[in-house]
Scaffold this active site. Structure first.
Site, short mmCIF file in Angstrom:
data_model
loop_
_atom_site.label_atom_id
_atom_site.label_comp_id
_atom_site.label_asym_id
_atom_site.label_seq_id
_atom_site.Cartn_x
_atom_site.Cartn_y
_atom_site.Cartn_z
N TYR A 152 0.44 -16.01 -4.48
CA TYR A 152 -0.02 -15.08 -3.44
C TYR A 152 -1.24 -15.66 -2.73
O TYR A 152 -1.27 -15.74 -1.49
CB TYR A 152 -0.37 -13.73 -4.10
CG TYR A 152 -1.18 -12.81 -3.22
CD1 TYR A 152 -0.65 -12.30 -2.03
CD2 TYR A 152 -2.49 -12.46 -3.56
CE1 TYR A 152 -1.41 -11.46 -1.22
CE2 TYR A 152 -3.24 -11.62 -2.75
CZ TYR A 152 -2.69 -11.12 -1.59
OH TYR A 152 -3.44 -10.30 -0.77
N1 LIG Z 1 -5.48 -3.78 -0.73
C1 LIG Z 1 -6.23 -4.82 -1.10
O1 LIG Z 1 -7.09 -4.70 -1.99
C2 LIG Z 1 -6.07 -6.17 -0.45
C3 LIG Z 1 -6.92 -7.20 -0.86
C4 LIG Z 1 -6.79 -8.44 -0.26
C5 LIG Z 1 -5.87 -8.65 0.74
N2 LIG Z 1 -5.03 -7.62 1.11
C6 LIG Z 1 -4.06 -7.90 2.18
O2 LIG Z 1 -4.21 -6.91 3.19
C7 LIG Z 1 -2.94 -6.61 3.77
C8 LIG Z 1 -2.64 -5.13 3.66
O3 LIG Z 1 -2.68 -4.78 2.27
P1 LIG Z 1 -2.29 -3.34 1.72
O4 LIG Z 1 -3.09 -3.13 0.50
O5 LIG Z 1 -2.30 -2.37 2.84
O6 LIG Z 1 -0.79 -3.66 1.25
P2 LIG Z 1 0.54 -2.76 1.44
O7 LIG Z 1 1.58 -3.42 0.61
O8 LIG Z 1 0.22 -1.34 1.17
O9 LIG Z 1 0.86 -2.93 2.98
C9 LIG Z 1 1.63 -3.97 3.53
C10 LIG Z 1 2.72 -3.32 4.38
O10 LIG Z 1 3.43 -4.37 5.04
C11 LIG Z 1 4.81 -4.07 5.00
N3 LIG Z 1 5.53 -5.35 5.07
C12 LIG Z 1 5.64 -6.29 4.11
N4 LIG Z 1 6.37 -7.33 4.56
C13 LIG Z 1 6.71 -7.03 5.84
C14 LIG Z 1 7.47 -7.71 6.82
N5 LIG Z 1 8.05 -8.88 6.59
N6 LIG Z 1 7.62 -7.11 8.04
C15 LIG Z 1 7.06 -5.89 8.31
N7 LIG Z 1 6.36 -5.21 7.39
C16 LIG Z 1 6.18 -5.77 6.17
C17 LIG Z 1 5.03 -3.33 3.70
O11 LIG Z 1 6.18 -2.50 3.75
C18 LIG Z 1 3.74 -2.53 3.56
O12 LIG Z 1 3.90 -1.24 4.09
C19 LIG Z 1 -1.93 -7.49 3.06
O13 LIG Z 1 -1.76 -8.65 3.83
C20 LIG Z 1 -2.61 -7.82 1.75
O14 LIG Z 1 -2.15 -9.03 1.22
C21 LIG Z 1 -5.12 -6.38 0.55
#
Ligand SMILES: NC(=O)c1ccc[n+]([C@@H]2O[C@H](COP(=O)([O-])OP(=O)(O)OC[C@H]3O[C@@H](n4cnc5c(N)ncnc54)[C@H](O)[C@@H]3O)[C@@H](O)[C@H]2O)c1
Length: 317
Positions: A152
């Site tokens: 990841y």
């Molecule tokens: N939440 C955290 O603590 C955290 C920390 C570091 C980085 N991130 C990054 O921040 C971003 C948002 O995280 P989050 O916690 O909201 O995650 P999440 O999984 O809740 O949201 C991601 C959304 O993207 C959608 N998705 C995935 N692949 C897709 C695709 N190919 N096309 C269209 N939609 C797609 C999923 O259905 C989901 O609703 C992500 O990139 C994640 O890696 C989050």
């Protein structure tokens, strides 16, 4: 202003859209493929809550460049905020191809379209996981990040390198935000807070990896949204930059759990386990760089943040 937010059904995307639609001058086009990595009902409920005149939802996948391109043609986005990704450190150990296809393939499509349509600013999600197992704290953006512990993290580091190249080669502004353990209402079911509260209320045992000694820089969702919005609308002379978006005050998982126990007034049953492959032991964001770019001051203390989550969780369930 027309703004594309990818991953709008996700935790961060939902809260971001909720804030952006308050400004009636913004037209938000939110896309999500609503995959089943976790509850699709939660994702649909979030999207349902976003119903407003200036919010348009399209069920689309960033892996499909042709359908994405149609949206770029129709809406001529001024800003693109890419949050769609396969998230989760542990899942990447067993399902690396998902990460390759969504996080690298999908992100490449976003870069290509930002280049072609001359987007003013592309802001995209990176992660604190890119720091790997650092021994230097707080983690500052100039530390070496080429030894990720999980696939990841590897895909997110690739995003930063890909964006650096496209932004400089094709001369558009792009910014990677390294989020640090974001939490809050409508949070992700695969993350500690949701899992802990859910297990305690259902009288189930909690798995405490690394015997509860992991330290995380828990960052409340409203502070993260504030940072994303300020960064997005701010111009800069450098084409590409990365910034930490953290809280700057790490806590151990044990402390986090005792706060939950206190609010629920229930003692958790725990199963103490060794560290899992891919997990970093500690993260602690340096906020120096982001504070020199925008006015950023995390406002929500962990006590209030955890309380807000539990309050939401009890009503939602
Ligand atoms: N939440 C955290 O603590 C955290 C920390 C570091 C980085 N991130 C990054 O921040 C971003 C948002 O995280 P989050 O916690 O909201 O995650 P999440 O999984 O809740 O949201 C991601 C959304 O993207 C959608 N998705 C995935 N692949 C897709 C695709 N190919 N096309 C269209 N939609 C797609 C999923 O259905 C989901 O609703 C992500 O990139 C994640 O890696 C989050």
């Amino acid at each position: 202003m027309n703004i594309l937010v990818t991953g709008c059904g996700g935790f961060i995307g939902y809260h971001l859209c909720k804030k952006l639609i308050l400004d009636k001058k913004n037209i938000i086009i939110g896309i999500d493929n609503i995959n089943n990595y976790y509850s699709t009902k939660l994702k649909k409920n979030r999207i349902h809550n976003l119903k407003k005149k200036n919010f348009i939802f399209k069920k689309t996948d960033i892996k499909k460049i042709n359908s994405l391109k149609k949206l770029f043609i129709k809406y001529k986005f001024d800003y693109v905020i890419n949050l769609a990704a396969q998230a989760g450190v542990r899942y990447s150990i067993t399902n690396p191809r998902n990460y390759l296809e969504n996080n690298i393939g999908g992100f490449f499509n976003i870069l290509e379209l930002c280049k072609e349509f001359k987007t003013k600013h592309l802001v995209y999600a990176s992660t604190s996981s890119v720091y790997g197992d650092s021994i230097q704290f707080p983690l500052s953006e100039n530390l070496n990040t080429d030894k990720p512990l999980s696939f990841y993290a590897a895909t997110k580091k690739c995003n930063e390198i890909m964006a650096f190249n496209y932004a400089n080669l094709y001369k558009f502004q792009a910014t990677g935000l390294r989020f640090f353990t974001v939490y809050g209402p409508y949070g992700r079911p695969d993350m500690a807070l949701f899992k802990f509260v859910n297990s305690i209320l259902n009288n189930k045992k909690i798995d405490l990896y690394n015997y509860g000694n992991h330290h995380r820089d828990f960052t409340y969702i409203d502070d993260v949204v504030d940072a994303i919005i300020k960064v997005t609308f701010k111009k800069r002379k450098e084409y590409h930059e990365v910034y930490n978006v953290g809280n700057g005050n790490p806590k151990s998982l044990k402390e986090y759990l005792s706060l939950i126990e206190k609010y629920l007034n229930i003692k958790a049953k725990t199963r103490k386990l060794k560290k899992q492959v891919g997990d970093v032991e500690k993260n602690h964001a340096s906020l120096k760089k982001i504070k020199s770019f925008i006015t950023y001051k995390p406002k929500t203390d962990i006590k209030d943040g955890v309380y807000n989550f539990i309050d939401w969780f009890k009503k939602y369930k």
